[in-house]
Design a protein around this motif. Sequence first.
Motif, PDB file in Angstrom:
ATOM      1  N   PHE A   1    -156.730 -61.761 -23.382  1.00 32.21           N
ATOM      2  CA  PHE A   1    -157.004 -60.478 -24.037  1.00 32.21           C
ATOM      3  C   PHE A   1    -158.135 -60.631 -25.051  1.00 32.21           C
ATOM      4  O   PHE A   1    -159.044 -59.801 -25.094  1.00 32.21           O
ATOM      5  CB  PHE A   1    -155.743 -59.923 -24.712  1.00 32.21           C
ATOM      6  N   ILE A   2    -158.097 -61.669 -25.850  1.00 30.92           N
ATOM      7  CA  ILE A   2    -159.168 -61.865 -26.852  1.00 30.92           C
ATOM      8  C   ILE A   2    -160.504 -62.097 -26.142  1.00 30.92           C
ATOM      9  O   ILE A   2    -161.531 -61.568 -26.577  1.00 30.92           O
ATOM     10  CB  ILE A   2    -158.830 -62.987 -27.864  1.00 30.92           C
TER      11      ILE A   2
ATOM     12  N   LYS B   1    -158.435 -67.857 -34.865  1.00 28.81           N
ATOM     13  CA  LYS B   1    -157.006 -67.761 -34.614  1.00 28.81           C
ATOM     14  C   LYS B   1    -156.278 -67.847 -35.945  1.00 28.81           C
ATOM     15  O   LYS B   1    -156.582 -68.708 -36.773  1.00 28.81           O
ATOM     16  CB  LYS B   1    -156.564 -68.870 -33.672  1.00 28.81           C
ATOM     17  N   MET B   2    -155.345 -66.922 -36.136  1.00 28.61           N
ATOM     18  CA  MET B   2    -154.586 -66.871 -37.383  1.00 28.61           C
ATOM     19  C   MET B   2    -153.114 -66.626 -37.051  1.00 28.61           C
ATOM     20  O   MET B   2    -152.751 -65.513 -36.664  1.00 28.61           O
ATOM     21  CB  MET B   2    -155.093 -65.729 -38.270  1.00 28.61           C
TER      22      MET B   2
ATOM     23  N   GLU C   1    -152.339 -64.893 -33.877  1.00 21.55           N
ATOM     24  CA  GLU C   1    -153.124 -63.671 -33.692  1.00 21.55           C
ATOM     25  C   GLU C   1    -154.578 -64.006 -33.992  1.00 21.55           C
ATOM     26  O   GLU C   1    -154.914 -65.164 -34.219  1.00 21.55           O
ATOM     27  CB  GLU C   1    -152.599 -62.556 -34.596  1.00 21.55           C
ATOM     28  N   TYR C   2    -155.459 -62.996 -34.029  1.00 19.63           N
ATOM     29  CA  TYR C   2    -156.884 -63.261 -34.176  1.00 19.63           C
ATOM     30  C   TYR C   2    -157.536 -62.317 -35.167  1.00 19.63           C
ATOM     31  O   TYR C   2    -157.211 -61.127 -35.211  1.00 19.63           O
ATOM     32  CB  TYR C   2    -157.591 -63.099 -32.820  1.00 19.63           C
ATOM     33  N   GLY C   3    -158.470 -62.858 -35.939  1.00 26.60           N
ATOM     34  CA  GLY C   3    -159.343 -62.060 -36.782  1.00 26.60           C
ATOM     35  C   GLY C   3    -160.710 -62.023 -36.139  1.00 26.60           C
ATOM     36  O   GLY C   3    -161.214 -63.049 -35.665  1.00 26.60           O
TER      37      GLY C   3
ATOM     38  N   ALA D   1    -161.828 -56.572 -37.798  1.00 28.77           N
ATOM     39  CA  ALA D   1    -160.733 -56.186 -36.917  1.00 28.77           C
ATOM     40  C   ALA D   1    -159.731 -57.321 -36.770  1.00 28.77           C
ATOM     41  O   ALA D   1    -160.042 -58.491 -37.037  1.00 28.77           O
ATOM     42  CB  ALA D   1    -161.269 -55.791 -35.545  1.00 28.77           C
ATOM     43  N   LEU D   2    -158.540 -56.951 -36.316  1.00 28.77           N
ATOM     44  CA  LEU D   2    -157.507 -57.912 -35.965  1.00 28.77           C
ATOM     45  C   LEU D   2    -157.051 -57.617 -34.547  1.00 28.77           C
ATOM     46  O   LEU D   2    -157.047 -56.457 -34.117  1.00 28.77           O
ATOM     47  CB  LEU D   2    -156.303 -57.802 -36.908  1.00 28.77           C
TER      48      LEU D   2
END
Length: 110
Positions: free
Chosen positions: A7-8, A25-26, A29-31, A40-41
């Motif tokens: 998806f990313i 990657k956080m 999830e992703y920043g 965006a996140l």
Amino acid sequence: MASDQHFIDFIIDQINSSGRVTYKKMFGEYGLYFDIKLFALVCDNKLFIKPTSAGRTFIGNVVEAPPYPGAKPSFLIEDKLEDADWLNELIRLTVEELPEPKPKPKKKSK
């Protein structure tokens, strides 16, 4: 549920025409960053854009939701993910309006 790499990769392919978009990657999830601005996140395989007045005007009928429990609401983008031109214009407007990030304090040496 954490976002998956497919998806990313799809989101980055849609919005990285300028080559200036990166992600970090956080916590599963992703920043998403444009140069050094977090705009965006991606959480639970959903795209959340930081709210701005220009973005609100551009989107029109805005759907807002928090990207994770306790977070401030962001613009939830679901039905325009396939429209790269639309996404890129939203990101351009958003990034222009977002303030520059505050410099991080220097660590004290011992």
